[in-house]
Design an enzyme around this catalytic site. Structure first.
Site, PDB file in Angstrom:
ATOM      1  N   GLU A  22       0.702  -1.547  -0.028  1.00 24.70           N
ATOM      2  CA  GLU A  22      -0.355  -0.030   0.538  1.00 24.70           C
ATOM      3  C   GLU A  22       1.099   1.418   0.016  1.00 24.70           C
ATOM      4  OE1 GLU A  22      -3.742   2.238   2.615  1.00 24.70           O
ATOM      5  OE2 GLU A  22      -2.995   0.275   2.292  1.00 24.70           O
ATOM      6  N   LYS A  76      -8.626  -0.961   1.047  1.00 26.45           N
ATOM      7  CA  LYS A  76      -9.527  -2.046   1.790  1.00 26.45           C
ATOM      8  C   LYS A  76     -11.217  -2.917   1.384  1.00 26.45           C
ATOM      9  CE  LYS A  76      -9.810  -0.348   5.538  1.00 26.45           C
ATOM     10  NZ  LYS A  76      -9.251  -0.295   7.029  1.00 26.45           N
TER      11      LYS A  76
END
Length: 406
Positions: free
Chosen positions: A217, A233
């Site tokens: 990420e 997410k």
């Protein structure tokens, strides 16, 4: 604390020599691959919360004092690898990020030898080969969790209650585990960088600690005059069925979009008006044996934006805090039994005209006696407590397996 006084609290640490730290290939996450075999450490800064001061300002000042002026990221870049430093590793803990956000910093840290800020500046040097040290036997003991599945589920219920009261919309809960070890932990931590999807794979070491990262990420990237963040997410097993479930889950999509909106707001604080855009909303990508949903948020930096302001606006990352961020951090600090340590912070590379910091999910740390891992997930009104426990276990299993050498 006034800016001048905060600078006085900087703690410079001399470069480590072979007697105190084995010479290993510099493998900082996001460091230029072509430079890694020619990098040598010039100097470094360590900072702990107990030192006082503003870690964002300390990092910016320290870099500027050593030839990396990042006080205005919109100016044309200056400096050259032949005459100045190549760049620097930058690490900021989740607790330091919470401090920057004005939030509680949470429970005591399980690995207190780790700094809350580390800046390591590297020069270029002629390539040279160093014989590898003789291998040492590696043993990793059993993992001890900092909370039981029942305690984890109870924390999810507490977040549900906060959502019902209207305090927050969602919060990310993180659990921790530690295991004793003997031998050199660096080979184990370096293995994490080879995991599939580890965009920020690499290690950062100190004299009594080491961090290994396998993060997919992007917390914040500055490249070609554009700011980019890529929040992740939403998680499912990396099977055809899991992919279909992730794409069709209204709960996962709603949770994801809340965080995208939070990241849009974070970037809007430091961007030129009207330049924040979202690309590739809810794109499914693979990390090890998991599918994860990722989006890309872009913006043009506002005139005069410096590194310190960039860190204050983006740390800690929205995908590991919740919405609203400050309220979520307050509930997280009350719910989690130990600090987040090396996880959920920032780790990467900074240099003239380029910043690339990963969010330290899928991250482990060594403190001289134990290895530490962290994992968690976002809690919304629709979250099932024991499904959240299972998701955290799925995220940490590849890390622990790799550390063990399997």
């Amino acid at each position: 604390m006034p800016h001048g006084k905060s600078t006085e609290r900087m703690r410079k640490v001399e470069p480590y020599v072979v007697e105190t730290l084995p010479q290993v290939l510099v493998n900082v996450p996001a460091a230029p691959p072509a430079c890694r075999d020619t990098l040598v450490e010039r100097t470094r800064l360590h900072w702990h919360r107990t030192d006082g001061g503003d870690p964002a300002a300390l990092a910016e000042d320290f870099l500027a004092a050593h030839g990396l002026n990042l006080r205005d990221l919109t100016r044309p870049t200056t400096g050259h690898h032949d005459t100045g430093p190549c760049g620097a590793a930058l690490y900021l803990s989740a607790a330091a990020g919470a401090l920057l956000a004005g939030a509680p910093t949470g429970a005591p840290e399980p690995a207190p030898t780790l700094p809350d800020l580390a800046v390591v500046i590297y020069d270029h040097a002629p390539t040279h080969s160093t014989p590898p040290p003789p291998p040492t036997p590696w043993w990793l003991g059993e993992w001890t969790e900092s909370w039981t599945p029942q305690q984890h589920a109870a924390a999810v219920d507490a977040i549900h209650a906060a959502i019902a009261r209207g305090d927050i919309y969602q919060a990310n809960l993180v659990g921790h585990a530690s295991a004793p070890y003997t031998g050199d932990p660096l080979p184990a931590l370096r293995r994490l960088g080879a995991l599939p999807g580890a965009r920020y794979g690499g290690v950062l070491t100190g004299d009594t600690w080491a961090i290994g990262c396998a993060s997919p990420e992007t917390l914040i990237e500055l490249t070609d005059g554009h700011l980019i963040t890529r929040p992740i997410k939403g998680t499912r097993p990396a099977t055809p069925t899991g992919r279909t479930e992730l794409l069709s889950s209204a709960k996962e999509r709603a949770e994801h979009i809340m965080i995208v909106d939070l990241e849009r707001n974070d970037l809007a604080r430091i961007a030129r008006t009207g330049t924040v855009t979202v690309d590739d909303l809810f794109t499914v990508r693979r990390w090890c044996d998991l599918w994860q949903a990722e989006s890309t948020v872009r913006a043009t930096p506002a005139d005069g934006l410096g590194l310190a302001d960039l860190l204050r606006a983006t740390c800690p990352g929205g995908s590991v805090t919740g919405a609203p961020k400050l309220a979520a951090l307050t509930h997280i600090a009350a719910a989690e039994p130990v600090g987040r340590g090396a996880s959920m912070g920032a780790l990467g590379w900074v240099t003239h005209g380029h910043i690339d910091l990963g969010l330290t999910i899928r991250t482990a740390a060594a403190d001289g006696e134990h290895l530490h891992t962290w994992a968690g997930g976002g809690i919304t009104w629709d979250s099932d407590p024991y499904a959240e426990v299972a998701e955290a276990a799925a995220k940490t299993t590849p890390i622990r397996t790799t550390l063990a050498g399997h």
